[in-house]
Design an enzyme around this catalytic site. Structure first.
Site, PDB file in Angstrom:
ATOM      1  N   LYS A 194       1.428  -0.841  -0.269  1.00  0.00           N
ATOM      2  CA  LYS A 194      -0.100  -0.495   0.060  1.00  0.00           C
ATOM      3  C   LYS A 194       0.924   0.987  -0.109  1.00  0.00           C
ATOM      4  O   LYS A 194       1.916   1.795   0.942  1.00  0.00           O
ATOM      5  CB  LYS A 194      -0.939   0.128   1.547  1.00  0.00           C
ATOM      6  CG  LYS A 194      -1.404   0.961   1.490  1.00  0.00           C
ATOM      7  CD  LYS A 194      -3.021   1.258   1.920  1.00  0.00           C
ATOM      8  CE  LYS A 194      -3.793   2.332   2.451  1.00  0.00           C
ATOM      9  NZ  LYS A 194      -4.563   2.125   3.683  1.00  0.00           N
ATOM     10  N   LYS A 247      -2.162  -1.516  -4.244  1.00  0.00           N
ATOM     11  CA  LYS A 247      -2.881  -0.539  -3.831  1.00  0.00           C
ATOM     12  C   LYS A 247      -1.792   1.154  -3.820  1.00  0.00           C
ATOM     13  O   LYS A 247      -1.090   0.492  -3.025  1.00  0.00           O
ATOM     14  CB  LYS A 247      -3.653  -0.192  -2.032  1.00  0.00           C
ATOM     15  CG  LYS A 247      -4.140   0.841  -2.188  1.00  0.00           C
ATOM     16  CD  LYS A 247      -5.021   1.067  -0.450  1.00  0.00           C
ATOM     17  CE  LYS A 247      -5.524   1.735  -0.407  1.00  0.00           C
ATOM     18  NZ  LYS A 247      -6.583   2.025   0.840  1.00  0.00           N
TER      19      LYS A 247
HETATM   20  C1  PBG Z   1      -7.113   3.390   5.451  1.00  0.00           C
HETATM   21  C2  PBG Z   1      -8.083   3.078   4.045  1.00  0.00           C
HETATM   22  C3  PBG Z   1      -7.329   3.660   3.173  1.00  0.00           C
HETATM   23  C4  PBG Z   1      -8.079   3.125   1.931  1.00  0.00           C
HETATM   24  C5  PBG Z   1      -8.512   2.112   2.397  1.00  0.00           C
HETATM   25  N1  PBG Z   1      -8.441   1.824   3.445  1.00  0.00           N
HETATM   26  C6  PBG Z   1      -7.017   5.412   2.956  1.00  0.00           C
HETATM   27  C7  PBG Z   1      -5.884   5.720   3.540  1.00  0.00           C
HETATM   28  O1  PBG Z   1      -4.883   4.977   4.008  1.00  0.00           O
HETATM   29  O2  PBG Z   1      -5.289   6.870   3.642  1.00  0.00           O
HETATM   30  C8  PBG Z   1      -8.183   4.321   0.380  1.00  0.00           C
HETATM   31  C9  PBG Z   1      -9.186   3.495  -0.475  1.00  0.00           C
HETATM   32  C10 PBG Z   1      -9.358   4.368  -2.202  1.00  0.00           C
HETATM   33  O3  PBG Z   1      -8.436   5.595  -1.494  1.00  0.00           O
HETATM   34  O4  PBG Z   1     -10.750   4.086  -2.394  1.00  0.00           O
HETATM   35  N2  PBG Z   1      -6.844   2.725   6.353  1.00  0.00           N
END
Ligand code: PBG
Length: 323
Positions: A194, A247
């Site tokens: 991520k 992601k």
């Molecule tokens: C939080 C989380 C995020 C997303 C999914 N879980 C945002 C972040 O890390 O700030 C993002 C998903 C998206 O942008 O569609 N832990």
């Protein structure tokens, strides 16, 4: 010329016969935003066609999604600011509306697969995925909170736990705790690679979960790194993850590919909010054909090697292919 690749493109019949990548609704996971209350269906302004739902409104929506063949949902809570604190205690509170809604959904639709999010940010007064002390995001002190959250979600009936926080060691401690509590059937889809991305903006609008101070660069990955994704994947695999997620998806197709080549468990990709918002914005300006851009986007993620795709386009995808 004895070799003419165009011969294999001359009709739809031949093109379909030699098509290398399949994309169907069975590959899609639909992210949904949930809000406490009744009668709520609020569109997220930066994410057209996506809403914050109260559970009474969500039930008929899921019924209509099920008719379209969407069977897996990732549910995120939009938590009232008043319920947030330093340690995210509301995330496992017995009267938590999100956990109650998951119970209700599983009761109403036993056949659906529900994925959850395990991270502190929607419940944290600091807006970070981990515990904050003097401006630092603490790793080991965060783990027990994630464990409490995961157990509460498994108890509520979640099928796939989704640790999205990027703390070191979280998959292992969550797996051990789930097993110790008897939840050996509960899966873990780890947010493995991520990245600290600019593409999460609309999601943070939807949940009002942006960090109050600083950024997420000490825990989310540097967009410049690829080998590090292999290290993260190795750890999550050894700690017992059932799925490895990348992601965002579109700027990271090479990461999806490299995980696919190196690991035998399913790879998933999160086609995140900003990626969805870009296509909506351009289409609304008449600069892109929405339907074609959506299909090409999802197909490219599958082609890169993703088994499953989390996407806000799930419902539109089915409507597009039905046309
Ligand atoms: C939080 C989380 C995020 C997303 C999914 N879980 C945002 C972040 O890390 O700030 C993002 C998903 C998206 O942008 O569609 N832990």
């Amino acid at each position: 010329m004895n070799i003419r690749p165009r011969r294999n493109r001359k009709s739809a019949a031949i093109r379909n016969m030699v098509e290398e990548t399949q994309l169907g609704v069975q590959h899609l996971i639909y992210p949904i935003f949930l809000k406490d209350g009744v009668g709520i269906k609020e569109e997220v302004s930066s994410l057209p066609n996506n809403f914050r739902w109260s559970i009474d409104q969500l039930i008929p929506e899921i019924e209509s999604c099920l008719k379209l063949g969407i069977t897996t949902y990732d549910i995120f809570p939009a938590v009232d600011e008043k319920l947030k604190d330093k340690t995210a205690t509301y995330s496992y509170a017995s009267d938590n509306f999100y956990l109650n809604a998951i119970r209700k959904l599983k009761e109403t639709f036993p056949e659906i697969c529900i994925m959850s999010d395990v991270a502190m940010d929607p419940y944290s007064s600091d807006g970070h995925d981990g515990l904050v002390e003097n401006g630092k995001i603490l790793n080991d002190e965060t783990l027990p909170i994630l464990v409490e959250m995961a157990i509460a979600q498994a108890q509520a009936g979640v099928d796939i736990i989704g640790p999205s926080d990027m703390m070191d060691g979280r998959v292992g401690v969550i797996r051990d705790a789930l097993d110790a509590e008897g939840y050996t059937e509960t899966s873990i889809m780890s947010y493995t690679a991520k990245y600290a991305s600019a593409f999460y903006g609309p999601f943070r609008d939807a949940l009002n979960s942006a960090p109050k101070l600083g950024d997420k660069k000490t825990y989310q990955m540097n967009p410049a790194n690829k080998r590090e994704a292999l290290l993260e994947a190795q750890l999550d695999f050894e700690e017992g993850a059932d799925f490895l997620m990348v992601k965002p998806a579109l700027c990271y197709l090479d990461i999806i590919h490299i995980l696919r080549e190196n690991f035998s468990i399913p790879i998933t990709a999160y086609n995140v909010s900003g990626e969805c918002a870009m296509i909506h914005a351009a289409s609304r300006n008449g600069w892109l054909d929405y339907d074609r851009a959506v299909l090409e986007t999802l197909l490219s993620i599958r082609r890169a090697g993703a088994d499953g795709i989390l996407t806000y386009f799930a419902k539109d995808f089915v409507q597009i292919i039905k046309k």
